[in-house]
Structure formats: structure tokens, C-alpha cells
Design a protein around this motif. Sequence first.
Motif, short mmCIF file in Angstrom:
data_model
loop_
_atom_site.label_atom_id
_atom_site.label_comp_id
_atom_site.label_asym_id
_atom_site.label_seq_id
_atom_site.Cartn_x
_atom_site.Cartn_y
_atom_site.Cartn_z
N SER A 78 0.83 -1.19 0.00
CA SER A 78 0.00 0.00 0.00
C SER A 78 0.87 1.25 0.00
O SER A 78 2.03 1.22 0.43
CB SER A 78 -0.92 0.01 1.23
OG SER A 78 -0.15 0.02 2.41
N ALA A 79 0.31 2.34 -0.46
CA ALA A 79 1.06 3.59 -0.58
C ALA A 79 1.52 4.11 0.79
O ALA A 79 2.51 4.83 0.88
CB ALA A 79 0.22 4.64 -1.28
N ASP A 80 0.79 3.73 1.85
CA ASP A 80 1.14 4.24 3.18
C ASP A 80 1.98 3.23 3.99
O ASP A 80 2.19 3.42 5.18
CB ASP A 80 -0.11 4.62 3.97
CG ASP A 80 -1.06 3.43 4.16
OD1 ASP A 80 -0.82 2.37 3.54
OD2 ASP A 80 -2.03 3.57 4.92
N ALA A 81 2.47 2.17 3.33
CA ALA A 81 3.33 1.21 4.02
C ALA A 81 4.59 1.90 4.51
O ALA A 81 5.14 2.77 3.84
CB ALA A 81 3.68 0.05 3.09
N LYS A 82 5.08 1.48 5.68
CA LYS A 82 6.24 2.14 6.27
C LYS A 82 7.55 1.57 5.70
O LYS A 82 7.55 0.60 4.95
CB LYS A 82 6.19 2.00 7.79
CG LYS A 82 5.03 2.81 8.38
CD LYS A 82 4.95 2.70 9.88
CE LYS A 82 3.77 3.50 10.42
NZ LYS A 82 3.56 3.29 11.87
N VAL A 83 8.65 2.20 6.10
CA VAL A 83 9.93 1.95 5.44
C VAL A 83 10.38 0.50 5.52
O VAL A 83 10.80 -0.09 4.52
CB VAL A 83 11.02 2.88 6.04
CG1 VAL A 83 12.40 2.47 5.53
CG2 VAL A 83 10.75 4.32 5.67
N VAL A 84 10.32 -0.12 6.71
CA VAL A 84 10.80 -1.49 6.86
C VAL A 84 10.01 -2.43 5.95
O VAL A 84 10.59 -3.28 5.26
CB VAL A 84 10.71 -1.94 8.33
CG1 VAL A 84 10.96 -3.44 8.45
CG2 VAL A 84 11.71 -1.17 9.19
N THR A 85 8.70 -2.26 5.93
CA THR A 85 7.85 -3.10 5.07
C THR A 85 8.20 -2.90 3.61
O THR A 85 8.31 -3.86 2.84
CB THR A 85 6.36 -2.77 5.30
OG1 THR A 85 6.03 -3.07 6.66
CG2 THR A 85 5.47 -3.59 4.37
N VAL A 180 12.81 2.43 21.93
CA VAL A 180 12.64 1.30 21.02
C VAL A 180 12.65 1.77 19.57
O VAL A 180 12.31 2.91 19.27
CB VAL A 180 11.33 0.53 21.31
CG1 VAL A 180 11.35 -0.08 22.69
CG2 VAL A 180 10.10 1.41 21.11
N VAL A 181 13.04 0.87 18.68
CA VAL A 181 13.15 1.22 17.26
C VAL A 181 11.76 1.44 16.66
O VAL A 181 10.75 0.98 17.19
CB VAL A 181 13.91 0.13 16.49
CG1 VAL A 181 15.35 0.06 16.95
CG2 VAL A 181 13.23 -1.23 16.66
N ASP A 182 11.72 2.13 15.53
CA ASP A 182 10.45 2.55 14.94
C ASP A 182 9.42 1.45 14.75
O ASP A 182 8.24 1.65 15.06
CB ASP A 182 10.70 3.25 13.59
CG ASP A 182 11.20 4.68 13.76
OD1 ASP A 182 11.47 5.07 14.91
OD2 ASP A 182 11.30 5.39 12.77
N LEU A 333 16.38 11.07 15.68
CA LEU A 333 15.10 11.26 15.00
C LEU A 333 14.27 9.98 14.90
O LEU A 333 13.11 9.95 15.28
CB LEU A 333 15.34 11.84 13.59
CG LEU A 333 16.03 13.21 13.55
CD1 LEU A 333 16.32 13.60 12.10
CD2 LEU A 333 15.17 14.27 14.23
N TYR A 334 14.84 8.89 14.38
CA TYR A 334 14.03 7.70 14.14
C TYR A 334 14.91 6.45 14.15
O TYR A 334 16.10 6.51 14.45
CB TYR A 334 13.29 7.81 12.80
CG TYR A 334 14.18 8.08 11.61
CD1 TYR A 334 14.82 7.04 10.94
CD2 TYR A 334 14.40 9.39 11.17
CE1 TYR A 334 15.65 7.29 9.86
CE2 TYR A 334 15.23 9.65 10.08
CZ TYR A 334 15.85 8.59 9.43
OH TYR A 334 16.67 8.83 8.36
N ALA A 335 14.27 5.30 13.82
CA ALA A 335 14.95 4.00 13.80
C ALA A 335 15.65 3.75 15.14
O ALA A 335 15.07 4.00 16.20
CB ALA A 335 15.91 3.92 12.62
N GLU A 336 16.90 3.25 15.11
CA GLU A 336 17.60 2.95 16.36
C GLU A 336 18.39 4.15 16.87
O GLU A 336 19.18 4.03 17.81
CB GLU A 336 18.53 1.74 16.15
CG GLU A 336 19.92 2.03 15.64
CD GLU A 336 19.99 2.41 14.16
OE1 GLU A 336 21.10 2.57 13.64
OE2 GLU A 336 18.92 2.55 13.53
#
Length: 422
Positions: A78-85, A180-182, A333-336
Motif C-alpha cells: 500500500s502507498a502508506d506502508a512504512k519503510v521497513v515493510t 525502542v526502534v520505529d 530522529l528515528y529507527a535505532e
Amino acid sequence: MSLKKLHAAILCSPGVGHLVPVLLLGRRLLTHHNLHVTILAVTISTTTAQSELLTLFTTDFHLPVIQIPAADISSVVSADAKVVTRICTMMRETIPTIRTTISSMEALPDVLVGDIFSMESWVIAEEFEIPKYVFVTGNAWFTGLFTYSLVLDKEVVGQYVDHTEPFEIPGCKPVRPEEVVDPMLDRDDEDYRVYLDQAVGVTLADGMLINTWEKLEPKSLDALRNNEILRSVVKNKPMSQQRFVWVVRPPAGHVTYGSFFKPGHSGEPNGEYDFLPEGFINRTQKIGLVVPSWAPQIEILNHASVGGFLTHCGWNSTLESITSGVPMIAWALYAEQRMNATMLTEELKVALRPEVLPTKKVVAREEVERMVRGLMEGEEGKAMTENVKRLKEGAEEALSENGSSYISTCKFIEDCWSQIQR
């Protein structure tokens, strides 16, 4: 041992954050351990930074790089899927092209190394009957959380971020809920399930390489090794009156290169920065330099005049700052990155950070000024400079012949040979 050179293929998912350590690992295996190395870089499109890196490593260091165009996933996620996916889906859908690329090599590689987004490609290693290793481009503490997430998923009730007590990771520093990571921020999101699948993939590898060194993270490395887990220059506002270089990217939506999946050109048209406060460039031109999109960060950090680095705490930038002997302001900012910031400020004591995460609250310019002055002029900053210099010496020692990282790499190569000869 056979006189034949060991041939390692290193598979890298899209993104400069993974490409940099993969290229550095490849160069080290090639130049210090006499391996035949091929980098397989899955790319979306060539950004300025990516182009500069590939040119440097292929031309100056003669490192063979094969670029593999990523599969189009627009109809798969989907267009709104997040980065890891999105990255994991992209790597999965690109498997046929990766397989074709490897099988068309003059000789099959003896071993396949892949970053944490590449683990669905283990099927290719199994088809070709070659050993497979995961290369974690982050640090050992993150690796501990990552692999132990499979246990936490069963033990922790509700959302991780709703808890108040830190999560215990055997043998490692505990992780606070806000660190915790995103993918762990929302257990109901698809990204979380994909993240757990990645953690399973790590356990299926024949071995693991981690982008750190012994004296930097002895506790976490010991926990992983003994299976306790697995069974700039400163970017600032001119108020501080410190000279600066600011590598600035426009905010998301302003131009396309602010987006991971939609990279665009390398700078603002006609050199304009209309997203900055009016008159900013004129007011700061005597003490600062604003650079669009990309700059040779390692060269800047190694310059004698650099006194500090305001960084988002990506692990690549963190290691580059430490190995350059430069203390930091941690702007996670994000991730780890939140975990990295905690390590830098509380454990290693080589960084300052805002009282509240920049993602939760706008950091006032007065606080930025305080941190910059503290890092550049204060006693705390001097202590951090001494601390980071000791860590730099430790890194140099680890990389030297018979150093801990050199020895670990030799053990990795020996393990590859033993896997091949089974």
C-alpha cells in the motif's frame, strides 16, 4: 587451507545508510584479507551521495560493484506502508534478479553476506549451497534488542511505548520504552510483523558480522557471543557564534530527495533555500557554510578545526565521528537513533543531547546555543573530547593487524572455509 581466494558476495538493500558500511566492509576484505569481493547493490535510483560513493569505491579502490535495479512494488504494498515493510518487500520482489545476477557470474561466490533487509535472499544461498552471513550495519546493543524482540513479543503485554519500566535484554543495557526502534512503536502495524520476521531471519544465518568493535561495546558483544540473547562541524543556530558547516536537506514534501523512496536532485534550483528563515544565509555567511544535500562528511570530521558534530545519530555518522575523535550533539530522529543517542550520552559520555527528543518537541534555539557552547567551550565538552579521543585510539587498535576487529574478520574467513569444506 586452499590457495584459492575466497569469493564473498555482499548484498546490500537500497539506502546510503547501508551502502556505506557494506562498501567499507568490502574494501577491508579486499585490501586487508586478500578476498575476492563483489558488492551487489540493489538500487532504486542513483542519488548524488550514492553516485559519489560508488564512483569512489569502484574507481579509487577497484572494488567490483554490480548495481541491481529494485523491483517495482507499487502494486504489492500500500502507498502508506512504512519503510521497513517497503524495503523488505522490495528485496523479496527483487530475488529473481538477484538470483540471475549471481548465477551469471563467472564463478559462483563462496559465501553470501547480506544486510538485515536481505535475509529473504537466504533462499538463493541455499539453492547454490553456499554459507550465508548477516551483516548488521547498526551496533551490538541494537542487535541485542533486534534479536531479543522475538522474546519480548511474547512477554510484553500491550504497546511497548505505554510501559514505564525499561525492557531487560540479557547481558545488555536495558532499553527504555521511548528508545525502542520505529517498528516497535506500534505493534498493530504491519511494519512490526515484518520486523519480527527479520529477527527470525538473523537466527537462520550461519554467522553474524556487526559494525562495531570490542572496546566500544564489550558488554553487548559478550552477551551476543555467549548466546545470552540468541538461545562536522556543528550544525547550529548562529546564536552560539561558532563557525559551522550545515549539510541541509529540504523538509519532506519540499523536494523529492527528502524522501527515501523518491530521491531527486542534489540541491535547490539556483542555489535558493526558501525553506530557511528569511535572511538566514546573509546573516550567517561570515561564520557558516550551508551545503545542499551532501558533503564529504569523513573529510570534514577529520579536519583539525572541527570541534563538534550535531548528528541525527545514525550509526554510520556516529562511527565516523568517533573514529575522527569528534564529540557530538545527539539529535536522534528515528529507527535505532534513540538507542544510539543514549549510548553516546550515558554510557560513552561523548555527546550532549536536548532535554526532550526533537521528534516530540521543538527544541528552542536557546537550548541549541547552550549545547553548542557546552560542547565547544565548556568543561563537559573538554571531557567528552578526551573520551572520544580514547575511543578513536581503541578503534585504530581494533583495526590494526592483530587487533580485535582484524582477528574477528580472520575468524569469519576461517569459518567461511569450514562451512565450504563441510
